[in-house]
Design a protein around this motif. Structure first.
Motif, PDB file in Angstrom:
ATOM      1  N   LEU A 268      -2.420 -21.869 -43.188  1.00  9.74           N
ATOM      2  CA  LEU A 268      -1.478 -21.593 -44.269  1.00  9.74           C
ATOM      3  C   LEU A 268      -1.670 -20.192 -44.837  1.00  9.74           C
ATOM      4  O   LEU A 268      -2.758 -19.844 -45.278  1.00  9.74           O
ATOM      5  CB  LEU A 268      -1.669 -22.628 -45.387  1.00  9.74           C
ATOM      6  CG  LEU A 268      -0.813 -22.429 -46.642  1.00  9.74           C
ATOM      7  CD1 LEU A 268       0.661 -22.633 -46.323  1.00  9.74           C
ATOM      8  CD2 LEU A 268      -1.260 -23.375 -47.750  1.00  9.74           C
ATOM      9  N   PRO A 269      -0.607 -19.371 -44.847  1.00  9.85           N
ATOM     10  CA  PRO A 269      -0.676 -18.039 -45.463  1.00  9.85           C
ATOM     11  C   PRO A 269      -0.158 -18.099 -46.902  1.00  9.85           C
ATOM     12  O   PRO A 269       0.245 -19.165 -47.392  1.00  9.85           O
ATOM     13  CB  PRO A 269       0.261 -17.219 -44.582  1.00  9.85           C
ATOM     14  CG  PRO A 269       1.337 -18.206 -44.222  1.00  9.85           C
ATOM     15  CD  PRO A 269       0.670 -19.568 -44.134  1.00  9.85           C
TER      16      PRO A 269
ATOM     17  N   VAL B 162       8.216 -17.708 -45.570  1.00  7.83           N
ATOM     18  CA  VAL B 162       7.191 -16.863 -44.966  1.00  7.83           C
ATOM     19  C   VAL B 162       7.876 -15.904 -44.006  1.00  7.83           C
ATOM     20  O   VAL B 162       8.780 -16.292 -43.268  1.00  7.83           O
ATOM     21  CB  VAL B 162       6.137 -17.708 -44.216  1.00  7.83           C
ATOM     22  CG1 VAL B 162       5.213 -16.815 -43.398  1.00  7.83           C
ATOM     23  CG2 VAL B 162       5.319 -18.539 -45.187  1.00  7.83           C
ATOM     24  N   ASN B 163       7.451 -14.660 -44.036  1.00 10.69           N
ATOM     25  CA  ASN B 163       7.962 -13.644 -43.121  1.00 10.69           C
ATOM     26  C   ASN B 163       7.119 -13.697 -41.849  1.00 10.69           C
ATOM     27  O   ASN B 163       5.972 -13.258 -41.833  1.00 10.69           O
ATOM     28  CB  ASN B 163       7.871 -12.268 -43.777  1.00 10.69           C
ATOM     29  CG  ASN B 163       8.493 -11.170 -42.929  1.00 10.69           C
ATOM     30  OD1 ASN B 163       8.678 -11.340 -41.722  1.00 10.69           O
ATOM     31  ND2 ASN B 163       8.784 -10.056 -43.538  1.00 10.69           N
ATOM     32  N   ILE B 164       7.680 -14.256 -40.780  1.00 12.58           N
ATOM     33  CA  ILE B 164       6.977 -14.375 -39.503  1.00 12.58           C
ATOM     34  C   ILE B 164       7.581 -13.378 -38.522  1.00 12.58           C
ATOM     35  O   ILE B 164       8.674 -13.575 -38.009  1.00 12.58           O
ATOM     36  CB  ILE B 164       7.060 -15.799 -38.935  1.00 12.58           C
ATOM     37  CG1 ILE B 164       6.485 -16.806 -39.940  1.00 12.58           C
ATOM     38  CG2 ILE B 164       6.319 -15.903 -37.605  1.00 12.58           C
ATOM     39  CD1 ILE B 164       6.545 -18.247 -39.460  1.00 12.58           C
ATOM     40  N   ARG B 165       6.886 -12.262 -38.318  1.00 17.31           N
ATOM     41  CA  ARG B 165       7.332 -11.223 -37.402  1.00 17.31           C
ATOM     42  C   ARG B 165       8.781 -10.815 -37.681  1.00 17.31           C
ATOM     43  O   ARG B 165       9.640 -10.852 -36.814  1.00 17.31           O
ATOM     44  CB  ARG B 165       7.131 -11.666 -35.950  1.00 17.31           C
ATOM     45  CG  ARG B 165       5.652 -11.786 -35.573  1.00 17.31           C
ATOM     46  CD  ARG B 165       5.466 -12.265 -34.153  1.00 17.31           C
ATOM     47  NE  ARG B 165       5.799 -13.661 -33.994  1.00 17.31           N
ATOM     48  CZ  ARG B 165       4.976 -14.676 -34.307  1.00 17.31           C
ATOM     49  NH1 ARG B 165       3.789 -14.426 -34.801  1.00 17.31           N
ATOM     50  NH2 ARG B 165       5.347 -15.924 -34.137  1.00 17.31           N
TER      51      ARG B 165
ATOM     52  N   TYR C 165      -2.541 -26.224 -42.844  1.00 11.49           N
ATOM     53  CA  TYR C 165      -1.884 -25.610 -41.692  1.00 11.49           C
ATOM     54  C   TYR C 165      -0.368 -25.634 -41.870  1.00 11.49           C
ATOM     55  O   TYR C 165       0.170 -26.421 -42.649  1.00 11.49           O
ATOM     56  CB  TYR C 165      -2.223 -26.359 -40.391  1.00 11.49           C
ATOM     57  CG  TYR C 165      -3.653 -26.208 -39.944  1.00 11.49           C
ATOM     58  CD1 TYR C 165      -4.036 -25.164 -39.103  1.00 11.49           C
ATOM     59  CD2 TYR C 165      -4.633 -27.118 -40.353  1.00 11.49           C
ATOM     60  CE1 TYR C 165      -5.348 -25.027 -38.682  1.00 11.49           C
ATOM     61  CE2 TYR C 165      -5.953 -26.984 -39.932  1.00 11.49           C
ATOM     62  CZ  TYR C 165      -6.292 -25.941 -39.097  1.00 11.49           C
ATOM     63  OH  TYR C 165      -7.596 -25.802 -38.684  1.00 11.49           O
ATOM     64  N   VAL C 166       0.295 -24.761 -41.123  1.00  4.37           N
ATOM     65  CA  VAL C 166       1.756 -24.755 -41.054  1.00  4.37           C
ATOM     66  C   VAL C 166       2.160 -25.014 -39.606  1.00  4.37           C
ATOM     67  O   VAL C 166       1.691 -24.331 -38.690  1.00  4.37           O
ATOM     68  CB  VAL C 166       2.351 -23.411 -41.522  1.00  4.37           C
ATOM     69  CG1 VAL C 166       3.872 -23.405 -41.315  1.00  4.37           C
ATOM     70  CG2 VAL C 166       2.007 -23.158 -42.982  1.00  4.37           C
TER      71      VAL C 166
ATOM     72  N   PHE D 159      -5.493 -15.726 -47.977  1.00  2.00           N
ATOM     73  CA  PHE D 159      -4.072 -16.103 -47.930  1.00  2.00           C
ATOM     74  C   PHE D 159      -3.205 -14.866 -47.678  1.00  2.00           C
ATOM     75  O   PHE D 159      -2.278 -14.886 -46.854  1.00  2.00           O
ATOM     76  CB  PHE D 159      -3.652 -16.767 -49.241  1.00  2.00           C
ATOM     77  CG  PHE D 159      -3.984 -18.228 -49.339  1.00  2.00           C
ATOM     78  CD1 PHE D 159      -3.541 -19.146 -48.402  1.00  2.00           C
ATOM     79  CD2 PHE D 159      -4.737 -18.708 -50.407  1.00  2.00           C
ATOM     80  CE1 PHE D 159      -3.830 -20.494 -48.505  1.00  2.00           C
ATOM     81  CE2 PHE D 159      -5.045 -20.060 -50.527  1.00  2.00           C
ATOM     82  CZ  PHE D 159      -4.596 -20.950 -49.573  1.00  2.00           C
ATOM     83  N   ARG D 160      -3.494 -13.777 -48.399  1.00  2.00           N
ATOM     84  CA  ARG D 160      -2.689 -12.556 -48.255  1.00  2.00           C
ATOM     85  C   ARG D 160      -2.868 -11.929 -46.877  1.00  2.00           C
ATOM     86  O   ARG D 160      -1.913 -11.431 -46.282  1.00  2.00           O
ATOM     87  CB  ARG D 160      -3.073 -11.552 -49.349  1.00  2.00           C
ATOM     88  CG  ARG D 160      -2.705 -11.996 -50.748  1.00  2.00           C
ATOM     89  CD  ARG D 160      -2.804 -10.859 -51.742  1.00  2.00           C
ATOM     90  NE  ARG D 160      -2.537 -11.326 -53.103  1.00  2.00           N
ATOM     91  CZ  ARG D 160      -3.476 -11.583 -54.008  1.00  2.00           C
ATOM     92  NH1 ARG D 160      -4.746 -11.408 -53.696  1.00  2.00           N
ATOM     93  NH2 ARG D 160      -3.165 -11.995 -55.212  1.00  2.00           N
TER      94      ARG D 160
END
Length: 212
Positions: free
Chosen positions: A9-10, A26-29, A54-55, A188-189
């Protein structure tokens, strides 16, 4: 086949004032992915997020969505013969029956199978949420000074009031991780920063293959 990837988890950008099950994005790529929590599918109060969560990112049609879970065990290949598609209420406990596609009865217990299509409820509300979030994040990233950032925030706030669009807030820790230590917040960051990197910057020379 629906699972795209799994990661720790971010830091999530929360989104409030919505009528959906989405707790944030969440910004994923360079792609905005809405995130929901498994607790919201059950008749229990939403618990805090933890550094050990987890995600699971899943793909349904053209939409990617992440599901926060407390624990991951293993990946199983189930035979259709062991799946009961119309389980009794005693087997599904406190989970909404609409989210269940069946129960797999195996040697060491029953496994509840979720229906991804019904998990993504109110799709017509989720898609504008993603588009609006992408636009707002792009505006914030392109701002160069605090004065410009403040002006953008005011414009976005006014636009939100006019269009009744959801507001993005930066209080992941206040909402979901109130007990996070400074060290955990840094983790997290860092996880979020790692996910945000575009695919081209990963210096991968061969074709990528998703693995869970």
């Amino acid at each position: 086949e629906l699972v795209q990837e799994i990661f720790s988890l971010p830091e999530i950008t929360p989104i409030v004032e919505t009528f959906t099950d989405i707790i944030g994005i969440v910004n994923i790529r360079e792609k905005i992915v809405p995130i929901m929590h498994l607790d919201l599918l059950q008749s229990q109060l939403f618990k805090n997020c933890n550094i050990s969560d987890y995600v699971i990112v899943m793909q349904w049609e053209d939409l990617q969505i992440g599901l926060v879970v407390y624990q991951l065990n293993e990946v199983l290949e189930l035979n259709n013969e062991v799946i009961e598609e119309d389980p009794s209420k005693e087997l599904i406990c406190d989970i909404n029956n609409d989210f269940i596609s069946g129960i797999a009865k195996v040697d060491y217990g029953n496994i509840i199978l979720l229906n991804l299509q019904t998990l993504i409820r109110q799709l017509e509300a989720v898609l504008p949420l993603i588009w609006d979030a992408q636009m707002q994040l792009d505006l914030m990233e392109t701002s160069q000074t605090n004065e410009v950032e403040q002006q953008l925030k005011q414009e976005i706030s006014q636009q939100d009031e006019e269009n009744q669009t959801p507001k993005i807030i930066s209080s992941f820790y206040d909402l979901y991780c109130p007990n996070a230590t400074p060290e955990e917040r840094a983790i997290f960051r860092q996880r979020a920063d790692n996910l945000r990197q575009p695919r081209e910057s990963l210096k991968v020379t061969q074709k990528l293959m998703p693995l869970a």
